[in-house]
Enzyme design. Sequence first.
Site, PDB file in Angstrom:
ATOM      1  N   HIS A  46       0.859  -1.187   0.000  1.00 30.07           N
ATOM      2  CA  HIS A  46       0.000   0.000   0.000  1.00 30.07           C
ATOM      3  C   HIS A  46       0.894   1.235   0.000  1.00 30.07           C
ATOM      4  O   HIS A  46       2.048   1.186   0.463  1.00 30.07           O
ATOM      5  CB  HIS A  46      -0.882   0.015   1.239  1.00 30.07           C
ATOM      6  CG  HIS A  46      -1.922  -1.049   1.265  1.00 30.07           C
ATOM      7  ND1 HIS A  46      -2.970  -1.026   2.152  1.00 30.07           N
ATOM      8  CD2 HIS A  46      -2.085  -2.174   0.526  1.00 30.07           C
ATOM      9  CE1 HIS A  46      -3.740  -2.085   1.963  1.00 30.07           C
ATOM     10  NE2 HIS A  46      -3.215  -2.807   0.975  1.00 30.07           N
ATOM     11  N   GLU A  48       0.990   3.836   1.844  1.00 33.96           N
ATOM     12  CA  GLU A  48       1.498   4.209   3.167  1.00 33.96           C
ATOM     13  C   GLU A  48       2.661   3.319   3.584  1.00 33.96           C
ATOM     14  O   GLU A  48       3.672   3.794   4.106  1.00 33.96           O
ATOM     15  CB  GLU A  48       0.405   4.078   4.241  1.00 33.96           C
ATOM     16  CG  GLU A  48      -0.836   4.882   3.977  1.00 33.96           C
ATOM     17  CD  GLU A  48      -1.925   4.065   3.295  1.00 33.96           C
ATOM     18  OE1 GLU A  48      -1.680   3.486   2.212  1.00 33.96           O
ATOM     19  OE2 GLU A  48      -3.035   4.008   3.835  1.00 33.96           O
ATOM     20  N   CYS A  76      -6.056   1.689   5.922  1.00 34.50           N
ATOM     21  CA  CYS A  76      -6.679   0.442   6.356  1.00 34.50           C
ATOM     22  C   CYS A  76      -6.094   0.058   7.725  1.00 34.50           C
ATOM     23  O   CYS A  76      -5.134   0.682   8.180  1.00 34.50           O
ATOM     24  CB  CYS A  76      -6.408  -0.660   5.324  1.00 34.50           C
ATOM     25  SG  CYS A  76      -4.698  -1.231   5.286  1.00 34.50           S
ATOM     26  N   CYS A  79      -2.248  -0.542   7.629  1.00 33.59           N
ATOM     27  CA  CYS A  79      -1.466   0.684   7.509  1.00 33.59           C
ATOM     28  C   CYS A  79      -1.559   1.521   8.783  1.00 33.59           C
ATOM     29  O   CYS A  79      -0.566   2.129   9.196  1.00 33.59           O
ATOM     30  CB  CYS A  79      -1.924   1.482   6.296  1.00 33.59           C
ATOM     31  SG  CYS A  79      -1.512   0.663   4.734  1.00 33.59           S
TER      32      CYS A  79
END
Length: 146
Positions: A46, A48, A76, A79
């Site tokens: 992801h 992040e 999410c 993260c």
Amino acid sequence: MKIALAEARSAAERGEVPVGAVIVGPDGVIAQAGNRTRELNDPTAHAEMLAIRAACAALGQERLTGFDLYVTLEPCPMCAAAISNARIARLYYGAADPKSGGVGQGPRVFSHPQCHHKPEVYDRIAARESEDLLMDFFAARRVPVK
């Protein structure tokens, strides 16, 4: 957030869900990334996570105390946990994520007693532009049902 939005646009051009992230410190931008889960065949890639990894590598340390994270979509739970573990000082995010969010929606990771570090959270930063990127991306991929 402009850099995060540019990273999100680049992710969309690669066929990735358009999410971008930027980590900023006292001397400016230290890392930036867009989603690369498909490209890297890595469900943890992801925006992040990639930005946190790059910032930690650039600084040679596992914590980002005093740094800010800008991301176009609410993180999410995975993260959010990484943000807490990295000790990010402030989180700024654009669009809320009712389906998969872990900060203002769903499990609200930073509210758990097991969460050792809670960043300051600022939501709805450039939210409309972030939302539009996501809606356009998914609308272009939907096939009309006959």
